[in-house]
Design a protein around this motif. Sequence first.
Motif, PDB file in Angstrom:
ATOM      1  N   LYS A  97      -6.581 -36.425  -5.707  1.00 58.67           N
ATOM      2  CA  LYS A  97      -7.370 -36.199  -6.870  1.00 58.67           C
ATOM      3  C   LYS A  97      -8.247 -34.834  -6.601  1.00 58.67           C
ATOM      4  N   ASP A  98      -8.358 -34.283  -5.671  1.00 57.07           N
ATOM      5  CA  ASP A  98      -9.211 -33.172  -5.223  1.00 57.07           C
ATOM      6  C   ASP A  98      -8.457 -32.051  -5.787  1.00 57.07           C
ATOM      7  N   GLU A  99      -8.970 -31.358  -6.471  1.00 53.74           N
ATOM      8  CA  GLU A  99      -8.208 -30.171  -7.219  1.00 53.74           C
ATOM      9  C   GLU A  99      -7.942 -28.849  -6.290  1.00 53.74           C
ATOM     10  N   LEU A 131      -6.914 -29.400  -3.272  1.00 52.54           N
ATOM     11  CA  LEU A 131      -5.567 -30.070  -2.718  1.00 52.54           C
ATOM     12  C   LEU A 131      -4.440 -30.055  -3.597  1.00 52.54           C
TER      13      LEU A 131
END
Lengths: 143, 63
Positions: free
Chosen positions: A5-7, A9
């Motif tokens: 979910k981390d942009e 990553l």
Amino acid sequence: MRKIKDERLQLINLKNSRIAFLFQMIGLLAILFTTWITKGSEAAVDSPVFLLLMLTCSLLAFLQLRVSVDMDEGKKKRRKPLPYVAYVFIALATGLLMAFILYMLERHDPFDALFIGAIFFICSLASYSVVYLLRKKRDKHDE
Amino acid sequence: MSVNRIKLARVACDLTQEALAERIGVTRQTISLIEKGKYNPTLKLCLAICHTLDKTLDDLFWD
């Protein structure tokens, strides 16, 4: 594996996929080149790797259609768009020229030459129509 | 500096990097990099940080 979910990553993931894709493409081309050198061009074209390469290129081209910059330059330099009939004539001329070349120079069967000419006509007309519609849509939008 | 402002706002809310990251739905490393100014977040993430820390974009990100 959990969904990322981390942009940040996701961006890194995208970059990694791009590197892997590039590596794979180089590998495919190397395999095809080796086949071409050792077994000849026919074997290279017959190989499923060639089909995979062509399909990948087509898919990439199709996906890239939506990633485009405006090809026309500024409004001042833009020419007045031709009427649609002109595009039909250009497409017809392309088709007839191809049929003529195939019939006269390549000594094809007249029916085959006309058939291929018709395919050229349809393909040219389709692409010209898309360009015509896009220009018309944009002109309407600019007004 | 916006870098320190994010950290100050986070500390003022009594949140650790881990806690803030968990609330926003990113990793702790991302928060750390944003605070250090080494990662350029999207507007969406900036807004999420602002909402969580109850600050405006001007407060945290405008130089």
